[in-house]
Design a protein around this motif. Structure first.
Motif, PDB file in Angstrom:
ATOM      1  N   UNK A  77       5.958  -3.994  -8.319  1.00 30.15           N
ATOM      2  CA  UNK A  77       7.191  -3.733  -7.569  1.00 30.15           C
ATOM      3  C   UNK A  77       8.038  -2.652  -8.244  1.00 30.15           C
ATOM      4  N   UNK A  78       7.733  -2.346  -9.455  1.00 28.93           N
ATOM      5  CA  UNK A  78       8.437  -1.267 -10.127  1.00 28.93           C
ATOM      6  C   UNK A  78       8.188   0.094  -9.502  1.00 28.93           C
ATOM      7  N   UNK A  79       7.193   0.170  -8.593  1.00 24.00           N
ATOM      8  CA  UNK A  79       6.897   1.426  -7.899  1.00 24.00           C
ATOM      9  C   UNK A  79       7.669   1.566  -6.595  1.00 24.00           C
ATOM     10  N   UNK A  80       8.481   0.567  -6.248  1.00 23.86           N
ATOM     11  CA  UNK A  80       9.234   0.595  -4.985  1.00 23.86           C
ATOM     12  C   UNK A  80      10.509   1.418  -5.185  1.00 23.86           C
ATOM     13  N   UNK A  81      10.341   2.700  -5.352  1.00 28.08           N
ATOM     14  CA  UNK A  81      11.435   3.572  -5.790  1.00 28.08           C
ATOM     15  C   UNK A  81      12.529   3.753  -4.740  1.00 28.08           C
ATOM     16  N   UNK A  82      12.270   3.445  -3.485  1.00 29.82           N
ATOM     17  CA  UNK A  82      13.290   3.595  -2.437  1.00 29.82           C
ATOM     18  C   UNK A  82      13.930   2.268  -2.043  1.00 29.82           C
ATOM     19  N   UNK A 142      15.110   0.255 -13.299  1.00 29.14           N
ATOM     20  CA  UNK A 142      14.759   1.647 -13.004  1.00 29.14           C
ATOM     21  C   UNK A 142      14.668   1.927 -11.509  1.00 29.14           C
ATOM     22  N   UNK A 143      15.026   0.935 -10.700  1.00 28.03           N
ATOM     23  CA  UNK A 143      15.038   1.125  -9.240  1.00 28.03           C
ATOM     24  C   UNK A 143      16.374   1.774  -8.869  1.00 28.03           C
ATOM     25  N   UNK A 144      16.402   3.082  -8.935  1.00 24.97           N
ATOM     26  CA  UNK A 144      17.671   3.815  -8.872  1.00 24.97           C
ATOM     27  C   UNK A 144      18.369   3.756  -7.519  1.00 24.97           C
ATOM     28  N   UNK A 145      17.646   3.404  -6.466  1.00 23.70           N
ATOM     29  CA  UNK A 145      18.252   3.337  -5.137  1.00 23.70           C
ATOM     30  C   UNK A 145      18.805   1.951  -4.813  1.00 23.70           C
ATOM     31  N   UNK A 146      18.598   1.015  -5.720  1.00 17.85           N
ATOM     32  CA  UNK A 146      18.965  -0.375  -5.447  1.00 17.85           C
ATOM     33  C   UNK A 146      20.472  -0.533  -5.265  1.00 17.85           C
ATOM     34  N   UNK A 147      20.855  -1.212  -4.167  1.00 16.87           N
ATOM     35  CA  UNK A 147      22.264  -1.476  -3.874  1.00 16.87           C
ATOM     36  C   UNK A 147      22.592  -2.966  -3.908  1.00 16.87           C
ATOM     37  N   UNK A 148      21.623  -3.790  -3.540  1.00 15.12           N
ATOM     38  CA  UNK A 148      21.810  -5.248  -3.562  1.00 15.12           C
ATOM     39  C   UNK A 148      20.652  -5.867  -4.342  1.00 15.12           C
ATOM     40  N   UNK A 151      13.910  -2.728   2.211  1.00 14.76           N
ATOM     41  CA  UNK A 151      14.478  -4.081   2.147  1.00 14.76           C
ATOM     42  C   UNK A 151      13.368  -5.097   1.919  1.00 14.76           C
ATOM     43  N   UNK A 152      13.514  -5.914   0.869  1.00 12.41           N
ATOM     44  CA  UNK A 152      12.657  -7.077   0.634  1.00 12.41           C
ATOM     45  C   UNK A 152      13.553  -8.288   0.434  1.00 12.41           C
ATOM     46  N   UNK A 153      13.450  -9.261   1.338  1.00 12.43           N
ATOM     47  CA  UNK A 153      14.266 -10.474   1.225  1.00 12.43           C
ATOM     48  C   UNK A 153      13.355 -11.693   1.301  1.00 12.43           C
ATOM     49  N   UNK A 154      13.115 -12.306   0.143  1.00 14.81           N
ATOM     50  CA  UNK A 154      12.295 -13.507   0.033  1.00 14.81           C
ATOM     51  C   UNK A 154      13.139 -14.714  -0.386  1.00 14.81           C
ATOM     52  N   UNK A 155      14.447 -14.612  -0.266  1.00 12.21           N
ATOM     53  CA  UNK A 155      15.340 -15.635  -0.805  1.00 12.21           C
ATOM     54  C   UNK A 155      15.227 -16.968  -0.066  1.00 12.21           C
ATOM     55  N   UNK A 156      15.622 -18.012  -0.780  1.00 14.29           N
ATOM     56  CA  UNK A 156      15.691 -19.374  -0.230  1.00 14.29           C
ATOM     57  C   UNK A 156      14.350 -19.837   0.333  1.00 14.29           C
ATOM     58  N   UNK A 157      13.340 -19.785  -0.522  1.00 11.82           N
ATOM     59  CA  UNK A 157      12.021 -20.316  -0.227  1.00 11.82           C
ATOM     60  C   UNK A 157      11.554 -21.117  -1.427  1.00 11.82           C
ATOM     61  N   UNK A 158      10.257 -21.218  -1.597  1.00 10.75           N
ATOM     62  CA  UNK A 158       9.700 -21.952  -2.735  1.00 10.75           C
ATOM     63  C   UNK A 158       8.671 -21.101  -3.477  1.00 10.75           C
ATOM     64  N   UNK A 159       8.891 -19.796  -3.486  1.00 15.89           N
ATOM     65  CA  UNK A 159       7.994 -18.908  -4.216  1.00 15.89           C
ATOM     66  C   UNK A 159       8.073 -19.211  -5.719  1.00 15.89           C
ATOM     67  N   UNK A 160       6.965 -19.035  -6.401  1.00 16.46           N
ATOM     68  CA  UNK A 160       6.911 -19.324  -7.837  1.00 16.46           C
ATOM     69  C   UNK A 160       6.219 -18.178  -8.571  1.00 16.46           C
ATOM     70  N   UNK A 161       6.281 -18.234  -9.896  1.00 19.16           N
ATOM     71  CA  UNK A 161       5.667 -17.209 -10.707  1.00 19.16           C
ATOM     72  C   UNK A 161       6.623 -16.072 -11.010  1.00 19.16           C
ATOM     73  N   UNK A 162       6.131 -14.992 -11.594  1.00 17.07           N
ATOM     74  CA  UNK A 162       6.997 -13.874 -12.000  1.00 17.07           C
ATOM     75  C   UNK A 162       7.191 -12.865 -10.867  1.00 17.07           C
ATOM     76  N   UNK A 217       0.804  -1.209   0.000  1.00 19.96           N
ATOM     77  CA  UNK A 217       0.000   0.000   0.000  1.00 19.96           C
ATOM     78  C   UNK A 217       0.844   1.269   0.000  1.00 19.96           C
ATOM     79  N   UNK A 218       2.037   1.198   0.596  1.00 20.93           N
ATOM     80  CA  UNK A 218       2.904   2.377   0.633  1.00 20.93           C
ATOM     81  C   UNK A 218       4.256   2.003   0.027  1.00 20.93           C
ATOM     82  N   UNK A 219       4.364   2.144  -1.281  1.00 17.59           N
ATOM     83  CA  UNK A 219       5.585   1.738  -1.975  1.00 17.59           C
ATOM     84  C   UNK A 219       6.809   2.535  -1.532  1.00 17.59           C
TER      85      UNK A 219
END
Length: 335
Positions: A280-285, A306-312, A264-275, A257-259
């Motif tokens: 998420x392109x609106x997560x500008x920070x 286009x996520x200009x703040x992305x570091x990792x 930080x979003x860390x969903x690694x090492x799970x079993x998520x599927x799909x695209x 609701x508040x992009x």
């Protein structure tokens, strides 16, 4: 008496206990050593005691329970050991108890739950074991509780949901197991919740979405499973969401609701599927996006660059397709 950071060495003299009218004793950040003398229990008018950042060893004397007017006890960063004395529960005026970075062991005495004026409770970085007392739920004045880096076992007591003034709760890492209590959803003032590096199982209780002030939610390195509840996308203060190293499945959450708040979003090492969700392109920070080691697929979306703040950015060990732009290192965060 304030003798902090002046290079004091050696033990505290037992005669200090003769200063019966003393209200404040501040000895922090020196090189004091040896045991804490039992005569400290004679300082019955003491309101603040700081012996932090020294080299004290031995146990906390049971006579400390005589300090019934004490409001603040700072004993962190020493070499204190053994079990906490049950008499600690007699210090009914205590508002701050900081014992972190010591060598305390054993179970937390049930008597500690009598401290009904306690606001700040820090036991992290010791060797405490056994179960977390359910009666901690009666300490409703608590605003901050740090129990991490110990060896607590068993379930997280559902009674902790009674701590309606709690703002910060950290129980990582420990050896806790079982489900995350749904009663934690009553903690509507909670800003920081860290239950990572335990062995919690089951799903994320949807009731946690009632914690509308939540900014940091850390649940990584557990045995949690199921789909990510859509209710969490409505947390408008959320800053950091870490779910790595679990068994979550299903699709990634479609939107938040508040992009602008998410960093930080860390969903690694799970079993998520799909695209990767297009929203998420609106997560500008966003500065950290980690989704590696899942079952994700589809073309890498253009918005990703286009996520200009992305570091990792961690995408490895999935089934993505498409190309990576040659000018990826022009992203501001990667410079």
């Amino acid at each position: 008496l304030r003798f902090w950071n002046i290079g004091l060495q050696g033990p505290i003299p037992a005669e200090l206990g003769n200063l019966g009218n003393l209200k404040e004793l501040d000895l922090h950040t020196n090189k004091l050593s040896g045991p804490i003398p039992s005569t400290i229990g004679k300082l019955k008018n003491l309101e603040s005691l700081s012996i932090a950042y020294n080299r004290f060893n031995g146990s906390l004397p049971k006579e400390i329970g005589n300090l019934t007017n004490l409001h603040y006890l700072y004993a962190q960063n020493n070499q204190l050991s053994g079990e906490l004395p049950r008499e600690i529960g007699d210090m009914r005026s205590l508002e701050v108890l900081q014992l972190f970075y010591n060598r305390f062991t054993g179970e937390v005495p049930i008597e500690i739950t009598k401290l009904r004026n306690l606001s700040l409770f820090v036991l992290r970085n010791n060797g405490f074991s056994g179960k977390i007392p359910a009666d901690l739920g009666n300490m409703t004045t608590l605003t901050q509780m740090y129990l991490g880096y110990n060896q607590f076992t068993g379930f997280l007591p559902p009674e902790l949901g009674n701590l309606v003034n709690l703002v910060y709760f950290d129980a990582s890492p420990n050896l806790l197991e079982g489900p995350i209590p749904s009663t934690l959803g009553r903690l509507t003032k909670l800003v920081y919740l860290d239950l990572s590096i335990n062995n919690f199982s089951g799903g994320i209780p949807v009731e946690l979405a009632n914690c509308v002030e939540l900014q940091w939610l850390k649940l990584s390195n557990n045995s949690l499973s199921g789909e990510f509840p859509n209710q969490f996308t409505s947390l408008c203060q959320l800053h950091s969401l870490s779910l790595a190293d679990n068994n979550f499945n299903g699709s990634l959450p479609a939107s938040f609701v508040n992009e602008s708040s998410l960093v930080v979003l860390d969903f690694s090492r799970n079993q998520f599927s799909g695209p990767l969700p297009g929203s998420w392109g609106q997560l500008k920070n966003l500065r950290v996006l980690s989704v590696g080691y899942n079952n994700l697929e589809g073309a890498l979306p253009l918005w990703l660059w286009n996520l200009n703040q992305l570091q990792i950015l961690a995408l490895s060990n999935n089934q993505f397709s498409g190309t990576i732009p040659a000018d990826i290192y022009n992203l501001e965060g990667f410079k």
